[in-house]
Design an enzyme around this catalytic site. Structure first.
Site, PDB file in Angstrom:
ATOM      1  N   ALA A 125      16.088  84.103  91.683  1.00 30.69           N
ATOM      2  CA  ALA A 125      15.395  83.327  92.794  1.00 30.69           C
ATOM      3  C   ALA A 125      14.065  83.590  93.317  1.00 30.69           C
ATOM      4  O   ALA A 125      13.897  84.655  93.946  1.00 30.69           O
ATOM      5  CB  ALA A 125      16.168  83.288  94.009  1.00 30.69           C
ATOM      6  N   PHE A 140      14.500  75.029  93.374  1.00 22.04           N
ATOM      7  CA  PHE A 140      14.550  74.847  91.829  1.00 22.04           C
ATOM      8  C   PHE A 140      15.175  76.019  91.243  1.00 22.04           C
ATOM      9  O   PHE A 140      14.840  76.562  90.324  1.00 22.04           O
ATOM     10  CB  PHE A 140      13.197  74.617  91.692  1.00 22.04           C
ATOM     11  CG  PHE A 140      12.596  73.094  91.670  1.00 22.04           C
ATOM     12  CD1 PHE A 140      13.159  72.072  90.628  1.00 22.04           C
ATOM     13  CD2 PHE A 140      11.997  72.792  92.602  1.00 22.04           C
ATOM     14  CE1 PHE A 140      12.864  70.904  90.878  1.00 22.04           C
ATOM     15  CE2 PHE A 140      11.618  71.385  92.753  1.00 22.04           C
ATOM     16  CZ  PHE A 140      12.174  70.406  91.850  1.00 22.04           C
ATOM     17  N   GLU A 199      11.421  86.510  78.741  1.00 21.20           N
ATOM     18  CA  GLU A 199      12.018  85.099  79.212  1.00 21.20           C
ATOM     19  C   GLU A 199      11.188  84.084  78.337  1.00 21.20           C
ATOM     20  O   GLU A 199      11.840  83.023  77.794  1.00 21.20           O
ATOM     21  CB  GLU A 199      11.829  84.815  80.602  1.00 21.20           C
ATOM     22  CG  GLU A 199      11.794  83.517  81.028  1.00 21.20           C
ATOM     23  CD  GLU A 199      12.002  83.338  82.808  1.00 21.20           C
ATOM     24  OE1 GLU A 199      11.795  84.241  83.581  1.00 21.20           O
ATOM     25  OE2 GLU A 199      11.963  82.120  83.042  1.00 21.20           O
TER      26      GLU A 199
HETATM   27  C1  FAD Z   1      14.735  72.582  86.013  1.00 26.18           C
HETATM   28  C2  FAD Z   1      13.999  73.606  86.695  1.00 26.18           C
HETATM   29  C3  FAD Z   1      14.663  74.793  86.808  1.00 26.18           C
HETATM   30  C4  FAD Z   1      13.841  76.092  87.517  1.00 26.18           C
HETATM   31  N1  FAD Z   1      14.523  77.148  87.609  1.00 26.18           N
HETATM   32  C5  FAD Z   1      14.177  78.116  88.241  1.00 26.18           C
HETATM   33  C6  FAD Z   1      14.915  79.292  88.492  1.00 26.18           C
HETATM   34  O1  FAD Z   1      15.774  79.725  87.979  1.00 26.18           O
HETATM   35  N2  FAD Z   1      14.094  80.333  89.321  1.00 26.18           N
HETATM   36  C7  FAD Z   1      12.959  80.103  89.874  1.00 26.18           C
HETATM   37  O2  FAD Z   1      12.604  81.096  90.634  1.00 26.18           O
HETATM   38  N3  FAD Z   1      12.249  79.046  89.720  1.00 26.18           N
HETATM   39  C8  FAD Z   1      12.879  77.921  88.628  1.00 26.18           C
HETATM   40  N4  FAD Z   1      11.964  76.832  88.660  1.00 26.18           N
HETATM   41  C9  FAD Z   1      10.718  76.829  89.171  1.00 26.18           C
HETATM   42  C10 FAD Z   1       9.726  76.906  88.446  1.00 26.18           C
HETATM   43  O3  FAD Z   1       9.452  78.188  87.959  1.00 26.18           O
HETATM   44  C11 FAD Z   1       8.250  76.450  88.948  1.00 26.18           C
HETATM   45  O4  FAD Z   1       8.693  74.980  88.863  1.00 26.18           O
HETATM   46  C12 FAD Z   1       7.163  76.686  88.305  1.00 26.18           C
HETATM   47  O5  FAD Z   1       6.867  78.076  88.397  1.00 26.18           O
HETATM   48  C13 FAD Z   1       5.838  75.882  88.711  1.00 26.18           C
HETATM   49  O6  FAD Z   1       5.710  75.910  90.050  1.00 26.18           O
HETATM   50  P1  FAD Z   1       5.558  74.771  90.723  1.00 26.18           P
HETATM   51  O7  FAD Z   1       6.475  73.718  90.448  1.00 26.18           O
HETATM   52  O8  FAD Z   1       5.518  74.963  92.143  1.00 26.18           O
HETATM   53  O9  FAD Z   1       4.190  74.078  90.328  1.00 26.18           O
HETATM   54  P2  FAD Z   1       2.686  74.548  90.943  1.00 26.18           P
HETATM   55  O10 FAD Z   1       2.552  76.098  90.965  1.00 26.18           O
HETATM   56  O11 FAD Z   1       2.511  73.973  92.295  1.00 26.18           O
HETATM   57  O12 FAD Z   1       1.642  73.741  89.925  1.00 26.18           O
HETATM   58  C14 FAD Z   1       1.497  72.427  89.967  1.00 26.18           C
HETATM   59  C15 FAD Z   1       0.551  72.162  88.880  1.00 26.18           C
HETATM   60  O13 FAD Z   1      -0.499  72.877  88.867  1.00 26.18           O
HETATM   61  C16 FAD Z   1      -0.780  73.748  87.659  1.00 26.18           C
HETATM   62  N5  FAD Z   1      -1.512  75.194  88.314  1.00 26.18           N
HETATM   63  C17 FAD Z   1      -1.008  75.820  89.190  1.00 26.18           C
HETATM   64  N6  FAD Z   1      -1.874  76.885  89.258  1.00 26.18           N
HETATM   65  C18 FAD Z   1      -2.558  76.912  88.466  1.00 26.18           C
HETATM   66  C19 FAD Z   1      -3.572  77.720  87.904  1.00 26.18           C
HETATM   67  N7  FAD Z   1      -3.782  78.815  88.106  1.00 26.18           N
HETATM   68  N8  FAD Z   1      -4.211  77.314  86.652  1.00 26.18           N
HETATM   69  C20 FAD Z   1      -4.168  76.096  86.188  1.00 26.18           C
HETATM   70  N9  FAD Z   1      -3.097  75.343  86.594  1.00 26.18           N
HETATM   71  C21 FAD Z   1      -2.367  75.708  87.616  1.00 26.18           C
HETATM   72  C22 FAD Z   1       0.506  73.978  87.335  1.00 26.18           C
HETATM   73  O14 FAD Z   1       0.615  74.334  85.880  1.00 26.18           O
HETATM   74  C23 FAD Z   1       1.179  72.544  87.465  1.00 26.18           C
HETATM   75  O15 FAD Z   1       0.626  71.813  86.514  1.00 26.18           O
HETATM   76  C24 FAD Z   1      12.645  75.806  88.044  1.00 26.18           C
HETATM   77  C25 FAD Z   1      12.058  74.460  87.875  1.00 26.18           C
HETATM   78  C26 FAD Z   1      12.548  73.550  87.363  1.00 26.18           C
HETATM   79  C27 FAD Z   1      11.973  72.163  87.284  1.00 26.18           C
END
Ligand code: FAD
Length: 380
Positions: A124, A156, A243
């Site tokens: 998490a 998530f 990972e």
């Molecule tokens: C099915 C699923 C399973 C998951 N499982 C886990 C889990 O087990 N444990 C856990 O902790 N998390 C989990 N996640 C979460 C996942 O790790 C995050 O969704 C991911 O890290 C992206 O974060 P965010 O969705 O908040 O997107 P954001 O960080 O809000 O990003 C939104 C967009 O902006 C872009 N962006 C953000 N920052 C930058 C940057 N510096 N430069 C360029 N582009 C950028 C991203 O690429 C993306 O396109 C899971 C997600 C999904 C969908």
């Protein structure tokens, strides 16, 4: 010439695993998809058959196997028509935090159950306002004597509903620098103050339970901290690399499965009296897919071999994560196009493959973040 020198033991292991998945996973994929979760029983079956946490040393019940066993499990799972059984997440992503950073007491307490499938784990990190940027984590961990009080929420989280044990990234609110404030803690799911929120309805990977987790004055023993206080960020950086490599391995194996299915489909589907595969346009599309997949396979195998030898492959791993998951999406899209109207029906296996491919560009670090890492290492 093979890039990875699998031994006879590896081959036998793969064969046994294929037999297991054919009997215990493939026939139930459809039901799990409808249920939006896999049953607990598959975890214990997989553990008892020796397919979980293969790298855990024998004194904790594991096989003590090398990285190639993890690769084999990731590949074979990707060839099944489901993506809900998050065994690679458990074995290669979460449990290694305990195995590497946990005290001897924690290892003895938890690793045997992780190997047998009695304990299912989750990691998490993500919060409603902290995804890509882990420096934004707000979940608080306040150490009070021999206890730690955790408050906050995560979202998530894969295996969120089934998990018995969660590795949680949380920060000391008294420390401003986010890179010094983060620690990792192991939280048992029956701890008072731990609760699960919504089981999230996703566009893909339906059979994988993804959930919100809440921590409200959740007290755990201080012994459940993994390693020193304040080194959580470094621990995450270290373990996120394997990972991502496992993600690339799974993506390329998934793309191979899609290619194989699409070739069969095009050979066995006739249009105007002749097989689709006899049309030059279709042949060229399939050849382009095959070339992409072959190039990806060669790159990933080389990377796996280099990683297994202990070489530094940070740049290549980040490249492989974005390139192979983009490839998986391209191949799934092309497969669906070649299916025509059949590709719009739920019963077409490529529909699920296409849906499930999407998330691979997002989790384990988005593909944009991967490009950012490469740019940094390339001195930009
Ligand atoms: C099915 C699923 C399973 C998951 N499982 C886990 C889990 O087990 N444990 C856990 O902790 N998390 C989990 N996640 C979460 C996942 O790790 C995050 O969704 C991911 O890290 C992206 O974060 P965010 O969705 O908040 O997107 P954001 O960080 O809000 O990003 C939104 C967009 O902006 C872009 N962006 C953000 N920052 C930058 C940057 N510096 N430069 C360029 N582009 C950028 C991203 O690429 C993306 O396109 C899971 C997600 C999904 C969908």
């Amino acid at each position: 010439m093979e890039i990875i020198n699998y031994t006879e033991e590896h081959h036998q292991f793969r064969k046994r695993l294929q037999g297991f998945l054919e009997k215990e996973v493939t026939p139930f994929a459809e039901q799990w998809e409808q249920d939006r979760i896999v049953p607990r029983s598959i975890w214990s079956k997989m553990g008892q058959a020796g397919f979980l946490c293969t790298d855990v040393p024998p004194q904790y019940g594991g096989l003590g196997g090398d990285f190639f066993y993890s690769v084999i499990v990731a590949e074979e799972l990707s060839k099944t028509p489901q993506s809900g059984l998050a065994a690679t997440l458990h074995s290669d992503i979460v449990v290694p935090y305990i195995a590497k950073f946990g005290s001897e007491e924690l290892k003895q307490k938890y690793l045997p159950g992780c190997v047998s499938g009695e304990i299912v784990t989750a990691l998490a990190m993500t919060e409603p306002d902290a995804g890509s940027d882990l420096a934004g984590i707000k979940t608080a961990a306040v150490e009070e004597g021999d206890q730690v009080v955790i408050d906050g929420s995560k979202t998530f989280i894969s295996n969120g509903i089934l998990a018995d044990l969660v590795v949680v990234a949380a920060r000391d609110p008294a420390i401003d620098d986010p890179y010094q404030a983060l620690s990792l803690y192991v939280v048992e799911s029956d701890t008072p103050g731990f609760s699960r929120g919504r089981h999230l309805e996703k566009m893909g990977m339906w059979s994988q339970d993804t959930a919100e987790l809440f921590f409200t004055k959740c007290r755990i023993p201080i012994q459940n901290r993994l390693g020193e206080k304040g080194v959580g960020f470094l621990q995450l950086m270290e373990k996120l690399q394997p990972e991502r490599l496992v993600c690339a391995v799974a993506a390329i194996a998934g793309a191979e499965r899609i290619l194989e299915w699409t070739m069969d489909h095009c050979k066995n589907t006739t249009v105007s009296g002749k097989a689709l595969s006899k049309s030059q346009a279709v042949q060229f599309a399939l050849v382009e897919m095959a070339a992409d997949v072959k190039i990806g396979r060669t790159f990933v195998d080389k990377l796996v071999a280099d990683h297994a030898e202990g070489n530094n492959v940070v740049i290549e791993t980040s490249m492989a994560k974005f390139w192979t998951t983009d490839l998986l999406n391209r191949v799934a899209n092309q497969a669906l196009d070649l299916c025509g109207d059949f590709g719009m029906l739920e019963k077409c296996p490529m529909v699920r493959a296409w849906r499930d491919a999407k998330v691979t560009t997002i989790f384990a670090g988005t593909n944009e973040i991967m490009k950012g890492i490469v740019a940094k290492f390339m001195g930009m």
